[in-house]
Design a protein around this motif. Sequence first.
Motif, PDB file in Angstrom:
ATOM      1  N   UNK A 431       0.927  -1.273  -0.015  1.00 58.00           N
ATOM      2  CA  UNK A 431      -0.030   0.018   0.020  1.00 58.00           C
ATOM      3  C   UNK A 431       0.734   1.276  -0.026  1.00 58.00           C
ATOM      4  N   UNK A 432       2.102   0.999   0.666  1.00 58.87           N
ATOM      5  CA  UNK A 432       2.850   2.272   0.740  1.00 58.87           C
ATOM      6  C   UNK A 432       3.780   2.503  -0.666  1.00 58.87           C
ATOM      7  N   UNK A 433       3.745   1.385  -1.595  1.00 58.63           N
ATOM      8  CA  UNK A 433       4.534   1.551  -2.745  1.00 58.63           C
ATOM      9  C   UNK A 433       5.800   0.845  -2.683  1.00 58.63           C
ATOM     10  N   UNK A 434       6.034   0.006  -1.369  1.00 62.21           N
ATOM     11  CA  UNK A 434       7.287  -0.668  -1.514  1.00 62.21           C
ATOM     12  C   UNK A 434       7.216  -1.690  -2.299  1.00 62.21           C
ATOM     13  N   UNK A 435       8.174  -2.043  -3.187  1.00 66.78           N
ATOM     14  CA  UNK A 435       8.201  -3.258  -3.772  1.00 66.78           C
ATOM     15  C   UNK A 435       8.048  -4.322  -3.183  1.00 66.78           C
ATOM     16  N   UNK A 436       7.336  -5.417  -3.542  1.00 69.61           N
ATOM     17  CA  UNK A 436       7.244  -6.774  -2.906  1.00 69.61           C
ATOM     18  C   UNK A 436       7.230  -7.871  -3.886  1.00 69.61           C
ATOM     19  N   UNK A 437       7.301  -8.974  -3.385  1.00 73.74           N
ATOM     20  CA  UNK A 437       6.867 -10.234  -4.421  1.00 73.74           C
ATOM     21  C   UNK A 437       5.714 -11.248  -3.792  1.00 73.74           C
ATOM     22  N   UNK A 438       5.202 -10.626  -2.520  1.00 66.51           N
ATOM     23  CA  UNK A 438       4.289 -11.508  -1.749  1.00 66.51           C
ATOM     24  C   UNK A 438       2.966 -11.604  -2.442  1.00 66.51           C
ATOM     25  N   UNK A 439       2.350 -12.977  -2.143  1.00 66.04           N
ATOM     26  CA  UNK A 439       1.141 -12.964  -2.725  1.00 66.04           C
ATOM     27  C   UNK A 439       0.044 -12.219  -2.238  1.00 66.04           C
ATOM     28  N   UNK A 440      -0.176 -11.960  -0.960  1.00 64.33           N
ATOM     29  CA  UNK A 440      -1.271 -11.241  -0.569  1.00 64.33           C
ATOM     30  C   UNK A 440      -1.281  -9.899  -0.838  1.00 64.33           C
ATOM     31  N   UNK A 441      -0.019  -9.089  -1.041  1.00 64.45           N
ATOM     32  CA  UNK A 441      -0.122  -7.946  -1.714  1.00 64.45           C
ATOM     33  C   UNK A 441      -0.422  -7.775  -3.276  1.00 64.45           C
ATOM     34  N   UNK A 442       0.146  -8.818  -3.835  1.00 63.62           N
ATOM     35  CA  UNK A 442      -0.034  -8.867  -5.306  1.00 63.62           C
ATOM     36  C   UNK A 442      -1.691  -8.999  -5.634  1.00 63.62           C
ATOM     37  N   UNK A 443      -2.204  -9.922  -4.790  1.00 67.07           N
ATOM     38  CA  UNK A 443      -3.717  -9.935  -4.851  1.00 67.07           C
ATOM     39  C   UNK A 443      -4.324  -8.828  -4.504  1.00 67.07           C
ATOM     40  N   UNK A 444      -4.199  -8.175  -3.400  1.00 61.99           N
ATOM     41  CA  UNK A 444      -4.699  -7.014  -3.036  1.00 61.99           C
ATOM     42  C   UNK A 444      -4.704  -5.761  -3.908  1.00 61.99           C
ATOM     43  N   UNK A 445      -3.472  -5.650  -4.463  1.00 60.92           N
ATOM     44  CA  UNK A 445      -3.527  -4.587  -5.295  1.00 60.92           C
ATOM     45  C   UNK A 445      -3.952  -4.828  -6.778  1.00 60.92           C
ATOM     46  N   UNK A 446      -4.179  -6.120  -7.278  1.00 57.45           N
ATOM     47  CA  UNK A 446      -4.745  -6.391  -8.342  1.00 57.45           C
ATOM     48  C   UNK A 446      -6.279  -6.333  -8.247  1.00 57.45           C
TER      49      UNK A 446
END
Lengths: 574, 277, 173
Positions: A431-446
């Motif tokens: 949410x803060x724009x920090x790169x991540x490869x985590x599944x949860x953030x990927x799904x949430x942003x999609x």
Amino acid sequence: MTSGASSVSVAMVGSGGAGVLTTGEMLLEAACAAGWNGLLTRSVGPQIRGGEAASLLRLARAPVECMADQFDLLVGIDWVNAGRFGDEIPLGPASLLVCDPAAGAPPPMAANAKRVIQLPIAELTKAHPAWRANMIALGAAGHLLGLDEAALHGVIAKRFATKGSEVVTANVAAAAAGAQAVDGDRGRVALAPVAPAAAKRWLITGNEAVALGALQGGIRFAAAYPITPASDILEWLAPNLTKVGGTLVQAEDELASVNMIIGASYGGVPSLTATSGPGLSLMIESLGLATASEVPIVIVDVMRGGPSTGIPTKSEQSDLNIAVYGMHGDAPHLVIAPQSVGDCWVSAHWATGLAEALQAPAIVLSDQFLGQAQTAIHRPAERPPAGQRRVADGATLPYARYALGGDGVSPMAIPGTAHCAYTADGLTHTERGTPTSGARDHLAQLDKRRDKLDGHEYGPLWATIEGESEIAVLTWGSLTGVVREGIAQARADGVSAKLIAPRLLLPTRPAEMSAALAGVKRLLVVEQTHGQQFLKYLRAHYDLPAAVSVLHRPGPLPIRPHEVRRHLIEGGSR
Amino acid sequence: MNAAEPLKCRPSDYKSEVKPIWCPGCGDYHVLMALTRAMAALGLPPERLAVVSGIGCSSRIPAYTNCYGFHGVHGRSLAVATGLKIARPDITVICASGDGDGYSIGGNHFLHACRRNVDLAYIVMDNHIYGMTKGQPSPTTEPDFDTALAPGGTGLRPFNPLVVALASGANFVARAYSGNPNETAELIVDAIKHPGFSFVEILSPCVTYRPDQRSWKDRVHPAPVTPTDDPARAARRLMTDDGFNLGVLYRGNRAPYKPPTAAAMLAPESLDEEFVV
Amino acid sequence: MSGANVPPVTSVAALYGIAHRIEADAAERYVMLADQMETHNNLELARMFRDLARAERLHADKIRDLAGSIGIGDGGGPIGPWKSDSPEAADLYAARYDMSPHDALRLALAAEERALAFYTDLAAAKVDRAVRDLAASFAVEEREHVALCHRLLERYPPASAVRPGDPDAPGDR
């Protein structure tokens, strides 16, 4: 002499450089000034000059959005390469042919003409070297159409004002001589009289309308890379953006132009570029970037024949697939297709507002027919809903650029805003724009990027829906006007049909489309592609009736109203 | 405080909490250090600065600063930076790149950014290798450097970014070595302050795929001459130097890009008058 | 470090500023290294670098106290007075994700030796007597740090030459 038709179609052909394009514009201008409506398209070869060119003009009492089934008048300034237009200029049994016997035998397409009217162009220009062949043809055509001669001469004077009075005088004399040469047939293909238009009208091309609509919708930055047939948009914007405090910059390629507008929009300035299929192909990677980083941009694609270089000067609807499905990854975005020249203004205005409000890229899917067609339209009475970008002011800290929740549109910080600095990223981010490869953030942003588009209330602009019937025609873009006229023709034969033309191609509107198709038992799909792209798109996203037929053809040969009529009449029960 | 007086800033004011993913020993750590020191020296508040990048190890740098950042697609950072700067001339824009991102996939943008001369600072962290994709030859890789993708070497003449920048119209050309972070910081400050397109090539070793570059610290040396504003002289120097000359090598005086402006502003609604019949 | 890297020190006040800067830069650098080791899962080294950072921070505070009312100024501004790098700041290039405690101590030793050289040179330079005396006292301190590094190096001998190495080494794939 006829009492006057409600619609008359004129084709003027000549070798490139003979001036048929200018002649068509001047005929249209004179007719519109007198209160008629009209639609002018051009057909040219790939040559810059020389080669072949045709002005295709339809004049009518009511506004027209497509070419007629046949041309009533074919004016040949010369016949060099005119045979290449054979398929595009159908003549009927009552059509007239105007040509110079000295120009040799007319091409095969002229064989249908009822009568040949001779116009001694070569003889006249030989006697008067300052006269131009196209002005002689202009005078003749105007005379046959029954246009007011003084009004036509006024258009000539206006057009050549900067070239000096000698040029104006010579051109007026040439036009008068042309009229004189066909005087026996004055008004032979005359239009029924009209009262002068009461409201202000614009004489405008689709490309100009897109540019004007986008600018009036809020665009203040454009990046430009030249491409046929979209360059007119950029050339109109160049001086006019400056006038409103905006900027246009010429990019080194389309990869640069799309990224320049992403940079400018990231900086808070609503931004646009315009291109055609090959350019859109190059921009696609960065369209995904705009989607992922949630930077609003508008890309106008004026479609031409493809794939590859294809037919740069002629229309097709075959960029539908790349506009809808082109991006890698799951990349929700907006695709909006104008349906007429006037609708180019509406669609560009609307797309700009939607891109801004939804922080997403919007593709305006126009085509060469709309882009380079010129017509008189009523000044739009209403503006599409305004779209404002939601911006962060630093009141809620810590600032999270890609915050979840709500309608999915998170406030965007504009550089210069204190305490809100963030890095926009094409990498999957938190949410803060920090790169991540985590599944949860990927799904949430999609989910966020999908939901903000799907959940928006688009209102009635999403589609044009006209009439009620168990038979419906589904079409889009510039074919809307053709289908509308085809339906009107079928109605005269006792077959009624409903017109459904989605303006909003992405995101899809399943509920609205279901409502539009309720009670429809038979569906005709009409599109200008070889591969039935629109039908496949409809099948992928919408529930269609069991009986579906398709009328489709690649460019450049236009689909004509009578073909729609025939499909409606022959295709099933009344 | 007097508006003209720079803020009292510390480099740490410009560093974000995001931890770099770079390998320990990477030259880019020094570049980040130099960049934040340069920002502090400029005394601009972080929100007046934007760092734009593409893809690669070097291009991770925006998120490690506290400024506005844009981490875009591979090779296009200069285009994003150009759009941002032209649309927002009040923001100080720094574009960061690497030798693959900037000289290979983004090569065309490099030429035209130099030519266009928009007021940007372009810093390229050059390690002569594609690091993020694990060791393929870049345009600046030596011809005999052995890699999996080009066994035995590419056999190709390395790209000379400084000569290309000069020939293409860059208004400021400098070379830095990341191991001298303070000198690098000074060059970045100089590049940002100089009007127009300012290019700083930073030799920034890759410890993982180019351990041989540790020797760079013994090879670099200050440029033995003062910077020139004569492109012909600068060209001769750049064509003949050993690639390890540090400092400002060309300082031009070409006016920066300026978009056209109108004498008087018009209301957007008035622009449709030209179409009225 | 070459002579060109030595900034001119013309007063006791300037030297306090520079001395403080030297320790602060060293502390900052160890924090960077600790962060790097954390990112690369070398937690033993991360702890060690954090300890070193804390020690340098204490030295910096001590110099601030010593300076008293003379103050430490800005220590050369945001960029610092050295052309290349601050003398006691550890060499980032020498870091490796799989370095051992012994390697880290060698890094620290080299940094302390550069600081010692800086003060030793300054104590012998043609500058104000008070500056020379203060530099000499800092040199004594740095010599102790060098000695401490040597003692620690004995406690942490070099890693075995037949270490298995990284089975997933980045250069191999």
